[in-house]
Design a protein around this motif. Sequence first.
Motif, PDB file in Angstrom:
ATOM      1  N   THR A  37     -21.540 -16.637  12.763  1.00 15.81           N
ATOM      2  CA  THR A  37     -20.456 -15.783  13.387  1.00 15.81           C
ATOM      3  C   THR A  37     -19.035 -16.712  13.437  1.00 15.81           C
ATOM      4  O   THR A  37     -19.372 -17.880  13.805  1.00 15.81           O
ATOM      5  CB  THR A  37     -20.530 -15.202  14.544  1.00 15.81           C
ATOM      6  OG1 THR A  37     -20.875 -16.158  15.513  1.00 15.81           O
ATOM      7  CG2 THR A  37     -22.038 -14.296  14.648  1.00 15.81           C
ATOM      8  N   VAL A  73     -19.353  -8.526  19.298  1.00 20.38           N
ATOM      9  CA  VAL A  73     -20.075  -9.704  20.585  1.00 20.38           C
ATOM     10  C   VAL A  73     -21.482  -9.370  20.595  1.00 20.38           C
ATOM     11  O   VAL A  73     -22.242 -10.166  21.077  1.00 20.38           O
ATOM     12  CB  VAL A  73     -19.430  -9.328  21.827  1.00 20.38           C
ATOM     13  CG1 VAL A  73     -17.980  -9.954  21.977  1.00 20.38           C
ATOM     14  CG2 VAL A  73     -19.205  -7.718  21.948  1.00 20.38           C
ATOM     15  N   ARG A  74     -22.038  -8.059  20.245  1.00 20.68           N
ATOM     16  CA  ARG A  74     -23.222  -7.502  20.365  1.00 20.68           C
ATOM     17  C   ARG A  74     -24.200  -8.427  19.306  1.00 20.68           C
ATOM     18  O   ARG A  74     -25.450  -8.367  19.289  1.00 20.68           O
ATOM     19  CB  ARG A  74     -23.450  -6.389  20.155  1.00 20.68           C
ATOM     20  CG  ARG A  74     -23.492  -5.664  19.030  1.00 20.68           C
ATOM     21  CD  ARG A  74     -23.511  -4.056  19.143  1.00 20.68           C
ATOM     22  NE  ARG A  74     -22.416  -3.464  19.772  1.00 20.68           N
ATOM     23  CZ  ARG A  74     -21.933  -2.489  19.299  1.00 20.68           C
ATOM     24  NH1 ARG A  74     -22.572  -1.284  18.619  1.00 20.68           N
ATOM     25  NH2 ARG A  74     -20.953  -1.710  19.973  1.00 20.68           N
ATOM     26  N   TYR A  75     -23.716  -8.877  18.273  1.00 19.25           N
ATOM     27  CA  TYR A  75     -24.530  -9.751  17.123  1.00 19.25           C
ATOM     28  C   TYR A  75     -24.644 -11.267  17.262  1.00 19.25           C
ATOM     29  O   TYR A  75     -23.605 -11.859  17.516  1.00 19.25           O
ATOM     30  CB  TYR A  75     -23.986  -9.131  15.771  1.00 19.25           C
ATOM     31  CG  TYR A  75     -24.021  -7.579  15.538  1.00 19.25           C
ATOM     32  CD1 TYR A  75     -25.322  -7.035  15.471  1.00 19.25           C
ATOM     33  CD2 TYR A  75     -22.674  -7.119  15.553  1.00 19.25           C
ATOM     34  CE1 TYR A  75     -25.308  -5.653  15.288  1.00 19.25           C
ATOM     35  CE2 TYR A  75     -22.838  -5.867  15.305  1.00 19.25           C
ATOM     36  CZ  TYR A  75     -24.119  -4.927  15.174  1.00 19.25           C
ATOM     37  OH  TYR A  75     -23.928  -3.644  15.152  1.00 19.25           O
ATOM     38  N   ARG A  76     -25.956 -11.537  17.059  1.00 17.93           N
ATOM     39  CA  ARG A  76     -26.124 -13.056  17.325  1.00 17.93           C
ATOM     40  C   ARG A  76     -26.851 -13.577  16.063  1.00 17.93           C
ATOM     41  O   ARG A  76     -27.272 -12.452  15.292  1.00 17.93           O
ATOM     42  CB  ARG A  76     -26.905 -13.553  18.212  1.00 17.93           C
ATOM     43  CG  ARG A  76     -26.386 -12.860  19.801  1.00 17.93           C
ATOM     44  CD  ARG A  76     -26.880 -13.694  20.850  1.00 17.93           C
ATOM     45  NE  ARG A  76     -26.485 -13.053  22.126  1.00 17.93           N
ATOM     46  CZ  ARG A  76     -25.250 -13.025  22.707  1.00 17.93           C
ATOM     47  NH1 ARG A  76     -24.476 -13.884  22.017  1.00 17.93           N
ATOM     48  NH2 ARG A  76     -24.765 -12.384  23.527  1.00 17.93           N
ATOM     49  N   GLU A  99     -13.647  -7.651  17.551  1.00 17.26           N
ATOM     50  CA  GLU A  99     -14.166  -8.474  18.575  1.00 17.26           C
ATOM     51  C   GLU A  99     -15.378  -7.804  19.422  1.00 17.26           C
ATOM     52  O   GLU A  99     -16.280  -8.107  19.661  1.00 17.26           O
ATOM     53  CB  GLU A  99     -13.450  -9.236  19.330  1.00 17.26           C
ATOM     54  CG  GLU A  99     -13.623 -10.425  20.339  1.00 17.26           C
ATOM     55  CD  GLU A  99     -14.857 -11.267  19.816  1.00 17.26           C
ATOM     56  OE1 GLU A  99     -14.428 -11.654  18.569  1.00 17.26           O
ATOM     57  OE2 GLU A  99     -15.761 -11.857  20.304  1.00 17.26           O
ATOM     58  N   GLU A 100     -14.627  -6.538  19.996  1.00 17.32           N
ATOM     59  CA  GLU A 100     -15.636  -5.910  20.925  1.00 17.32           C
ATOM     60  C   GLU A 100     -16.941  -5.251  20.165  1.00 17.32           C
ATOM     61  O   GLU A 100     -17.944  -5.150  20.735  1.00 17.32           O
ATOM     62  CB  GLU A 100     -14.848  -4.794  21.694  1.00 17.32           C
ATOM     63  CG  GLU A 100     -14.177  -3.675  20.823  1.00 17.32           C
ATOM     64  CD  GLU A 100     -12.940  -4.107  20.178  1.00 17.32           C
ATOM     65  OE1 GLU A 100     -12.531  -5.042  20.282  1.00 17.32           O
ATOM     66  OE2 GLU A 100     -12.536  -2.824  19.708  1.00 17.32           O
ATOM     67  N   ARG A 101     -16.893  -5.022  18.982  1.00 12.82           N
ATOM     68  CA  ARG A 101     -18.052  -4.432  18.197  1.00 12.82           C
ATOM     69  C   ARG A 101     -19.009  -5.898  17.746  1.00 12.82           C
ATOM     70  O   ARG A 101     -20.160  -5.560  17.492  1.00 12.82           O
ATOM     71  CB  ARG A 101     -17.570  -3.657  16.961  1.00 12.82           C
ATOM     72  CG  ARG A 101     -16.718  -2.239  17.228  1.00 12.82           C
ATOM     73  CD  ARG A 101     -16.740  -1.669  16.058  1.00 12.82           C
ATOM     74  NE  ARG A 101     -18.075  -1.065  15.628  1.00 12.82           N
ATOM     75  CZ  ARG A 101     -18.355  -0.370  14.593  1.00 12.82           C
ATOM     76  NH1 ARG A 101     -17.347  -0.095  13.780  1.00 12.82           N
ATOM     77  NH2 ARG A 101     -19.625   0.035  14.230  1.00 12.82           N
ATOM     78  N   ASP A 117     -29.861 -11.782  14.152  1.00 13.54           N
ATOM     79  CA  ASP A 117     -30.070 -10.493  14.234  1.00 13.54           C
ATOM     80  C   ASP A 117     -30.012  -9.745  12.840  1.00 13.54           C
ATOM     81  O   ASP A 117     -29.369 -10.190  11.904  1.00 13.54           O
ATOM     82  CB  ASP A 117     -28.704  -9.997  15.105  1.00 13.54           C
ATOM     83  CG  ASP A 117     -29.129 -10.319  16.572  1.00 13.54           C
ATOM     84  OD1 ASP A 117     -30.049 -11.131  17.037  1.00 13.54           O
ATOM     85  OD2 ASP A 117     -28.114 -10.005  17.249  1.00 13.54           O
ATOM     86  N   VAL A 143     -28.683  -6.390  11.042  1.00 11.45           N
ATOM     87  CA  VAL A 143     -27.493  -5.463  11.027  1.00 11.45           C
ATOM     88  C   VAL A 143     -27.706  -4.463  10.172  1.00 11.45           C
ATOM     89  O   VAL A 143     -27.728  -4.746   8.986  1.00 11.45           O
ATOM     90  CB  VAL A 143     -26.200  -6.043  10.875  1.00 11.45           C
ATOM     91  CG1 VAL A 143     -25.041  -5.170  11.812  1.00 11.45           C
ATOM     92  CG2 VAL A 143     -25.933  -7.464  11.566  1.00 11.45           C
TER      93      VAL A 143
END
Length: 363
Positions: free
Chosen positions: A306, A334-337, A330-332, A340, A342
Amino acid sequence: MSDLLVSGAVKRFGDVEALRGVDLEVGAGEFFCVLGPSGAGKTTLLRAVAGLERLDAGTIRSGGRDLTHAPVQGRGIGMIFQTFALYPHLTVHDNLAYPLREARLDPAQIERRVGEVAELLRIGHTLRRRPATLSGGEQQRVAIGRAIIRRSKLLLLDEPLTNLDAKLRHDTRVEFKRLHRELRMTMLYATPDQLEALTMAERIGVLREGRIVQVGTPRDLYQAPGDSFVAALVGAPRMNLLPAVLANGGRAVALPFLEVDGGPWATALGRFPAGTELWFGIRPHDLAPTVDAQAGPRFRATVHLTEPLGDVTVLDLTVGGTVFKMVLPEERAVRYRVGDEVPVGFAVANTHVFSRQTGTAIR
Ligand SMILES: Nc1ncnc2c1ncn2[C@@H]1O[C@H](COP(=O)(O)OP(=O)(O)OP(=O)(O)O)[C@@H](O)[C@H]1O
Ligand SMILES: [Mg+2]
Protein backbone atom coordinates in the motif's frame (compact mmCIF):
# COMPACT_ATOMS: atom_id res chain seq x y z
CA MET A 1 -6.29 29.12 -38.94
CA SER A 2 -2.98 27.52 -38.25
CA ASP A 3 -0.03 29.45 -36.90
CA LEU A 4 2.54 26.70 -37.33
CA LEU A 5 2.61 23.94 -39.88
CA VAL A 6 5.40 21.37 -39.80
CA SER A 7 5.33 18.83 -42.64
CA GLY A 8 7.47 15.73 -43.02
CA ALA A 9 10.26 17.08 -40.82
CA VAL A 10 13.35 14.84 -40.86
CA LYS A 11 16.54 15.58 -38.92
CA ARG A 12 19.57 13.30 -38.71
CA PHE A 13 22.63 13.61 -36.50
CA GLY A 14 25.02 11.11 -38.11
CA ASP A 15 23.36 7.74 -37.59
CA VAL A 16 20.73 9.09 -35.22
CA GLU A 17 17.43 10.00 -36.82
CA ALA A 18 16.08 12.48 -34.28
CA LEU A 19 13.01 13.43 -36.36
CA ARG A 20 11.55 10.82 -38.70
CA GLY A 21 8.86 12.68 -40.59
CA VAL A 22 7.06 14.90 -38.10
CA ASP A 23 3.74 16.45 -39.15
CA LEU A 24 2.26 19.02 -36.82
CA GLU A 25 -0.33 21.76 -37.08
CA VAL A 26 -0.73 24.29 -34.27
CA GLY A 27 -3.67 26.69 -34.39
CA ALA A 28 -3.32 30.45 -33.95
CA GLY A 29 -3.44 31.22 -30.24
CA GLU A 30 -3.35 27.57 -29.27
CA PHE A 31 -1.49 26.08 -26.29
CA PHE A 32 -0.01 22.93 -27.80
CA CYS A 33 2.18 20.48 -25.87
CA VAL A 34 4.65 18.07 -27.40
CA LEU A 35 4.80 15.20 -24.91
CA GLY A 36 7.48 12.55 -25.15
CA PRO A 37 10.15 10.76 -23.13
CA SER A 38 13.79 11.82 -23.04
CA GLY A 39 15.40 11.43 -26.45
CA ALA A 40 12.09 11.47 -28.37
CA GLY A 41 13.19 14.54 -30.36
CA LYS A 42 11.37 17.39 -28.57
CA THR A 43 14.32 19.78 -28.38
CA THR A 44 15.32 18.97 -31.96
CA LEU A 45 11.79 19.76 -33.15
CA LEU A 46 11.66 23.09 -31.31
CA ARG A 47 15.15 24.07 -32.43
CA ALA A 48 14.19 23.30 -36.02
CA VAL A 49 11.09 25.50 -35.73
CA ALA A 50 13.23 28.29 -34.26
CA GLY A 51 15.74 27.91 -37.11
CA LEU A 52 18.57 26.66 -34.88
CA GLU A 53 18.67 23.27 -36.67
CA ARG A 54 18.48 22.80 -40.42
CA LEU A 55 16.07 20.03 -41.49
CA ASP A 56 17.23 17.23 -43.78
CA ALA A 57 13.75 17.07 -45.27
CA GLY A 58 10.34 18.66 -44.73
CA THR A 59 9.02 22.18 -44.36
CA ILE A 60 8.12 24.66 -41.63
CA ARG A 61 5.50 27.32 -42.24
CA SER A 62 4.26 29.97 -39.84
CA GLY A 63 1.82 32.82 -40.29
CA GLY A 64 1.48 31.96 -43.98
CA ARG A 65 5.28 32.15 -44.61
CA ASP A 66 7.65 29.35 -45.54
CA LEU A 67 10.34 29.47 -42.84
CA THR A 68 12.18 26.29 -43.80
CA HIS A 69 15.28 28.17 -44.94
CA ALA A 70 14.69 31.48 -43.16
CA PRO A 71 17.38 32.78 -40.79
CA VAL A 72 16.80 32.64 -37.02
CA GLN A 73 16.38 36.41 -36.79
CA GLY A 74 13.19 37.61 -38.32
CA ARG A 75 11.20 34.39 -37.82
CA GLY A 76 9.16 36.16 -35.19
CA ILE A 77 9.53 33.25 -32.81
CA GLY A 78 10.51 33.41 -29.13
CA MET A 79 12.09 30.48 -27.33
CA ILE A 80 12.63 29.50 -23.71
CA PHE A 81 15.22 26.80 -23.26
CA GLN A 82 15.53 23.81 -20.94
CA THR A 83 18.37 25.66 -19.16
CA PHE A 84 17.32 29.29 -19.09
CA ALA A 85 20.53 31.19 -19.73
CA LEU A 86 20.43 34.79 -18.51
CA TYR A 87 23.34 37.19 -18.91
CA PRO A 88 24.96 37.04 -15.45
CA HIS A 89 26.73 40.42 -15.72
CA LEU A 90 23.55 42.30 -16.67
CA THR A 91 20.80 43.41 -14.30
CA VAL A 92 17.32 41.95 -14.67
CA HIS A 93 16.28 45.21 -16.30
CA ASP A 94 19.06 44.96 -18.90
CA ASN A 95 18.43 41.25 -19.48
CA LEU A 96 14.85 42.17 -20.38
CA ALA A 97 15.84 45.20 -22.44
CA TYR A 98 18.54 43.34 -24.39
CA PRO A 99 16.38 41.85 -27.17
CA LEU A 100 14.70 45.24 -27.70
CA ARG A 101 18.03 47.08 -27.87
CA GLU A 102 19.13 44.49 -30.43
CA ALA A 103 15.97 45.27 -32.37
CA ARG A 104 16.82 49.00 -32.09
CA LEU A 105 13.63 50.15 -30.43
CA ASP A 106 13.76 53.69 -29.08
CA PRO A 107 14.68 54.00 -25.39
CA ALA A 108 11.29 55.30 -24.23
CA GLN A 109 9.54 52.37 -25.85
CA ILE A 110 12.05 49.93 -24.31
CA GLU A 111 11.40 51.36 -20.84
CA ARG A 112 7.66 51.03 -21.30
CA ARG A 113 7.87 47.42 -22.46
CA VAL A 114 10.27 46.39 -19.68
CA GLY A 115 7.84 47.91 -17.19
CA GLU A 116 4.89 46.07 -18.70
CA VAL A 117 6.61 42.70 -18.78
CA ALA A 118 7.96 43.13 -15.25
CA GLU A 119 4.46 43.83 -14.01
CA LEU A 120 2.95 40.94 -15.95
CA LEU A 121 5.52 38.54 -14.49
CA ARG A 122 5.66 40.17 -11.05
CA ILE A 123 9.42 40.79 -11.12
CA GLY A 124 9.31 44.58 -10.79
CA HIS A 125 11.15 44.38 -7.45
CA THR A 126 14.12 42.58 -9.04
CA LEU A 127 14.90 44.93 -11.94
CA ARG A 128 18.10 46.39 -10.46
CA ARG A 129 19.51 43.06 -9.38
CA ARG A 130 21.73 40.54 -11.16
CA PRO A 131 20.31 37.08 -11.99
CA ALA A 132 22.55 35.28 -9.46
CA THR A 133 20.78 37.06 -6.59
CA LEU A 134 17.29 35.85 -7.67
CA SER A 135 15.46 32.69 -6.65
CA GLY A 136 15.08 29.94 -9.26
CA GLY A 137 11.49 30.90 -9.89
CA GLU A 138 12.35 34.58 -10.32
CA GLN A 139 15.14 33.70 -12.75
CA GLN A 140 12.69 31.60 -14.69
CA ARG A 141 10.25 34.49 -14.88
CA VAL A 142 13.01 36.77 -16.19
CA ALA A 143 13.79 34.16 -18.87
CA ILE A 144 10.10 34.08 -19.80
CA GLY A 145 10.07 37.87 -19.87
CA ARG A 146 13.02 37.98 -22.21
CA ALA A 147 11.33 35.52 -24.56
CA ILE A 148 8.01 37.40 -24.70
CA ILE A 149 9.22 41.00 -24.63
CA ARG A 150 9.55 41.17 -28.40
CA ARG A 151 5.90 40.13 -28.68
CA SER A 152 6.49 37.31 -31.10
CA LYS A 153 3.24 35.54 -31.94
CA LEU A 154 4.75 32.09 -31.49
CA LEU A 155 6.54 31.07 -28.31
CA LEU A 156 8.51 27.83 -28.03
CA LEU A 157 9.06 26.45 -24.55
CA ASP A 158 11.45 23.56 -24.01
CA GLU A 159 10.82 21.90 -20.62
CA PRO A 160 10.87 25.31 -18.93
CA LEU A 161 9.90 23.90 -15.52
CA THR A 162 12.46 21.11 -15.32
CA ASN A 163 14.84 23.03 -13.07
CA LEU A 164 12.20 24.20 -10.60
CA ASP A 165 11.10 22.52 -7.39
CA ALA A 166 7.65 20.94 -7.07
CA LYS A 167 5.86 23.93 -5.55
CA LEU A 168 7.32 26.37 -8.08
CA ARG A 169 6.45 24.03 -10.90
CA HIS A 170 2.84 24.07 -9.84
CA ASP A 171 2.76 27.87 -9.50
CA THR A 172 4.51 28.37 -12.83
CA ARG A 173 2.06 26.02 -14.60
CA VAL A 174 -0.71 28.30 -13.43
CA GLU A 175 1.36 31.30 -14.53
CA PHE A 176 1.83 29.93 -18.05
CA LYS A 177 -1.92 29.43 -18.44
CA ARG A 178 -2.54 32.99 -17.32
CA LEU A 179 0.14 34.36 -19.64
CA HIS A 180 -1.26 32.39 -22.53
CA ARG A 181 -4.70 33.85 -21.87
CA GLU A 182 -3.46 37.42 -21.44
CA LEU A 183 -0.92 37.51 -24.28
CA ARG A 184 -2.95 35.46 -26.76
CA MET A 185 0.28 33.91 -28.02
CA THR A 186 0.58 30.60 -29.77
CA MET A 187 2.57 28.33 -27.49
CA LEU A 188 4.43 25.17 -28.42
CA TYR A 189 5.51 23.59 -25.18
CA ALA A 190 7.74 20.49 -24.96
CA THR A 191 7.68 18.32 -21.87
CA PRO A 192 8.28 14.71 -20.77
CA ASP A 193 5.82 15.25 -17.91
CA GLN A 194 2.30 14.00 -18.67
CA LEU A 195 0.80 15.99 -15.80
CA GLU A 196 2.15 19.26 -17.23
CA ALA A 197 0.75 18.39 -20.64
CA LEU A 198 -2.64 17.31 -19.29
CA THR A 199 -3.09 20.37 -17.08
CA MET A 200 -1.91 23.06 -19.50
CA ALA A 201 -2.39 21.98 -23.10
CA GLU A 202 -5.42 22.56 -25.25
CA ARG A 203 -4.03 19.80 -27.47
CA ILE A 204 -1.15 17.38 -27.07
CA GLY A 205 1.01 15.70 -29.72
CA VAL A 206 2.76 12.60 -28.43
CA LEU A 207 6.30 12.27 -29.81
CA ARG A 208 7.91 8.84 -29.81
CA GLU A 209 11.31 8.17 -31.36
CA GLY A 210 11.04 11.08 -33.78
CA ARG A 211 7.42 10.49 -34.82
CA ILE A 212 4.15 12.01 -33.69
CA VAL A 213 2.06 8.99 -32.75
CA GLN A 214 -1.14 10.71 -31.60
CA VAL A 215 -2.60 14.22 -31.47
CA GLY A 216 -5.62 15.10 -29.39
CA THR A 217 -7.06 16.98 -26.45
CA PRO A 218 -5.96 15.82 -23.00
CA ARG A 219 -9.34 14.10 -22.68
CA ASP A 220 -8.89 12.29 -26.04
CA LEU A 221 -5.51 10.95 -25.03
CA TYR A 222 -6.67 9.90 -21.59
CA GLN A 223 -9.92 8.28 -22.68
CA ALA A 224 -8.94 6.88 -26.05
CA PRO A 225 -5.18 6.31 -26.28
CA GLY A 226 -4.35 5.18 -29.82
CA ASP A 227 -1.76 2.67 -28.71
CA SER A 228 -0.24 1.07 -25.64
CA PHE A 229 2.63 3.59 -25.59
CA VAL A 230 0.26 6.55 -25.23
CA ALA A 231 -1.86 4.54 -22.79
CA ALA A 232 1.15 4.00 -20.52
CA LEU A 233 2.48 7.56 -20.93
CA VAL A 234 -0.70 9.50 -20.12
CA GLY A 235 -2.27 9.19 -16.65
CA ALA A 236 -0.72 8.47 -13.25
CA PRO A 237 -0.38 5.94 -11.83
CA ARG A 238 -0.05 4.52 -15.32
CA MET A 239 -2.69 2.33 -16.91
CA ASN A 240 -2.47 -1.34 -15.95
CA LEU A 241 -1.57 -3.27 -19.11
CA LEU A 242 -2.11 -6.97 -18.50
CA PRO A 243 -1.15 -9.71 -20.97
CA ALA A 244 -4.24 -11.43 -22.38
CA VAL A 245 -5.34 -13.47 -25.41
CA LEU A 246 -8.37 -13.39 -27.65
CA ALA A 247 -10.65 -16.32 -26.73
CA ASN A 248 -14.17 -17.70 -26.98
CA GLY A 249 -14.41 -17.56 -30.78
CA GLY A 250 -13.09 -14.02 -30.96
CA ARG A 251 -15.60 -12.53 -28.52
CA ALA A 252 -13.81 -12.40 -25.20
CA VAL A 253 -10.50 -11.27 -23.80
CA ALA A 254 -8.97 -13.96 -21.61
CA LEU A 255 -6.80 -12.86 -18.72
CA PRO A 256 -5.10 -15.62 -16.70
CA PHE A 257 -7.71 -15.14 -13.97
CA LEU A 258 -10.79 -13.78 -15.76
CA GLU A 259 -12.62 -13.65 -19.09
CA VAL A 260 -14.04 -10.28 -20.11
CA ASP A 261 -16.49 -9.63 -22.94
CA GLY A 262 -18.74 -6.86 -24.24
CA GLY A 263 -16.29 -3.95 -23.97
CA PRO A 264 -16.06 -1.05 -26.43
CA TRP A 265 -13.60 -3.23 -28.35
CA ALA A 266 -15.91 -6.26 -28.73
CA THR A 267 -16.96 -5.70 -32.37
CA ALA A 268 -13.50 -4.68 -33.57
CA LEU A 269 -11.98 -7.81 -31.99
CA GLY A 270 -14.00 -9.93 -34.42
CA ARG A 271 -11.40 -9.13 -37.13
CA PHE A 272 -8.66 -10.94 -35.22
CA PRO A 273 -8.06 -14.71 -35.00
CA ALA A 274 -8.55 -16.58 -31.72
CA GLY A 275 -5.32 -16.73 -29.76
CA THR A 276 -4.22 -13.21 -30.82
CA GLU A 277 -1.98 -11.79 -28.11
CA LEU A 278 -3.39 -8.64 -26.50
CA TRP A 279 -2.80 -6.11 -23.79
CA PHE A 280 -5.83 -5.61 -21.60
CA GLY A 281 -5.78 -2.06 -20.22
CA ILE A 282 -7.56 -0.62 -17.21
CA ARG A 283 -6.65 2.50 -15.26
CA PRO A 284 -5.94 2.17 -11.52
CA HIS A 285 -8.74 4.72 -10.93
CA ASP A 286 -11.25 2.51 -12.75
CA LEU A 287 -10.85 -0.45 -10.40
CA ALA A 288 -12.72 -0.59 -7.08
CA PRO A 289 -13.68 -3.06 -4.38
CA THR A 290 -17.05 -4.59 -5.29
CA VAL A 291 -20.20 -4.66 -3.26
CA ASP A 292 -22.32 -7.81 -3.51
CA ALA A 293 -25.10 -6.67 -5.83
CA GLN A 294 -22.76 -4.94 -8.29
CA ALA A 295 -22.86 -5.91 -11.97
CA GLY A 296 -19.79 -6.29 -14.18
CA PRO A 297 -16.66 -8.42 -14.10
CA ARG A 298 -15.10 -9.18 -10.74
CA PHE A 299 -12.31 -11.21 -9.24
CA ARG A 300 -10.42 -11.58 -5.98
CA ALA A 301 -6.90 -10.19 -5.55
CA THR A 302 -4.39 -9.95 -2.71
CA VAL A 303 -2.94 -6.71 -1.38
CA HIS A 304 0.79 -6.75 -2.00
CA LEU A 305 1.76 -3.19 -1.05
CA THR A 306 0.00 0.00 0.00
CA GLU A 307 1.25 3.42 -0.95
CA PRO A 308 -0.63 6.22 0.86
CA LEU A 309 -0.37 9.50 -1.05
CA GLY A 310 -2.49 11.64 1.27
CA ASP A 311 -5.96 11.96 -0.26
CA VAL A 312 -5.66 8.68 -2.18
CA THR A 313 -3.84 5.40 -1.66
CA VAL A 314 -2.35 3.24 -4.39
CA LEU A 315 -2.82 -0.47 -3.70
CA ASP A 316 -0.53 -2.95 -5.46
CA LEU A 317 -2.57 -6.11 -5.98
CA THR A 318 -1.69 -9.59 -7.18
CA VAL A 319 -3.83 -12.33 -8.62
CA GLY A 320 -1.96 -15.45 -9.70
CA GLY A 321 1.27 -14.04 -11.10
CA THR A 322 -0.30 -10.79 -12.30
CA VAL A 323 0.52 -7.54 -10.51
CA PHE A 324 -1.47 -4.34 -10.99
CA LYS A 325 -2.52 -1.14 -9.22
CA MET A 326 -5.81 0.21 -7.87
CA VAL A 327 -6.34 3.76 -6.59
CA LEU A 328 -8.78 4.37 -3.74
CA PRO A 329 -9.80 7.42 -1.73
CA GLU A 330 -7.96 7.30 1.58
CA GLU A 331 -11.08 6.54 3.64
CA ARG A 332 -11.86 3.45 1.57
CA ALA A 333 -8.26 2.26 1.48
CA VAL A 334 -7.60 2.28 5.24
CA ARG A 335 -9.46 -0.98 5.79
CA TYR A 336 -7.03 -2.96 3.59
CA ARG A 337 -3.70 -4.28 4.80
CA VAL A 338 -0.91 -6.18 3.10
CA GLY A 339 -2.00 -9.81 2.66
CA ASP A 340 -5.76 -9.06 2.68
CA GLU A 341 -8.02 -10.35 -0.08
CA VAL A 342 -10.04 -7.71 -1.93
CA PRO A 343 -12.99 -8.36 -4.23
CA VAL A 344 -12.25 -6.16 -7.23
CA GLY A 345 -14.67 -5.05 -9.93
CA PHE A 346 -14.78 -2.68 -12.89
CA ALA A 347 -17.00 -1.50 -15.70
CA VAL A 348 -16.19 -2.99 -19.13
CA ALA A 349 -16.86 0.44 -20.66
CA ASN A 350 -13.64 1.66 -19.02
CA THR A 351 -11.41 -1.05 -20.44
CA HIS A 352 -9.00 -0.85 -23.37
CA VAL A 353 -7.56 -3.55 -25.60
CA PHE A 354 -4.35 -3.29 -27.63
CA SER A 355 -2.66 -5.62 -30.07
CA ARG A 356 0.47 -6.95 -28.37
CA GLN A 357 2.15 -7.25 -31.77
CA THR A 358 1.66 -3.65 -32.96
CA GLY A 359 0.56 -1.86 -29.80
CA THR A 360 -2.42 -0.38 -31.66
CA ALA A 361 -5.70 0.16 -29.81
CA ILE A 362 -8.56 -2.08 -30.88
CA ARG A 363 -11.95 -0.44 -30.70
N1 LIG B 1 23.69 17.71 -31.78
C1 LIG B 1 23.42 16.41 -31.72
N2 LIG B 1 24.29 15.47 -32.15
C2 LIG B 1 24.02 14.16 -32.11
N3 LIG B 1 22.85 13.65 -31.67
C3 LIG B 1 21.93 14.51 -31.21
C4 LIG B 1 22.15 15.93 -31.22
N4 LIG B 1 21.04 16.55 -30.71
C5 LIG B 1 20.19 15.55 -30.43
N5 LIG B 1 20.70 14.33 -30.72
C6 LIG B 1 20.04 13.03 -30.55
O1 LIG B 1 18.74 13.12 -31.12
C7 LIG B 1 17.78 12.44 -30.33
C8 LIG B 1 16.70 13.43 -29.89
O2 LIG B 1 17.26 14.36 -29.00
P1 LIG B 1 16.43 15.57 -28.36
O3 LIG B 1 17.39 16.40 -27.59
O4 LIG B 1 15.64 16.21 -29.43
O5 LIG B 1 15.46 14.77 -27.38
P2 LIG B 1 14.44 15.36 -26.28
O6 LIG B 1 13.12 14.75 -26.58
O7 LIG B 1 14.55 16.82 -26.24
O8 LIG B 1 14.99 14.71 -24.92
P3 LIG B 1 15.06 15.36 -23.41
O9 LIG B 1 13.69 15.19 -22.82
O10 LIG B 1 16.07 14.49 -22.73
O11 LIG B 1 15.49 16.79 -23.54
C9 LIG B 1 18.56 11.83 -29.17
O12 LIG B 1 18.87 10.51 -29.51
C10 LIG B 1 19.80 12.68 -29.10
O13 LIG B 1 20.88 11.96 -28.56
MG1 LIG C 1 15.13 18.21 -24.77
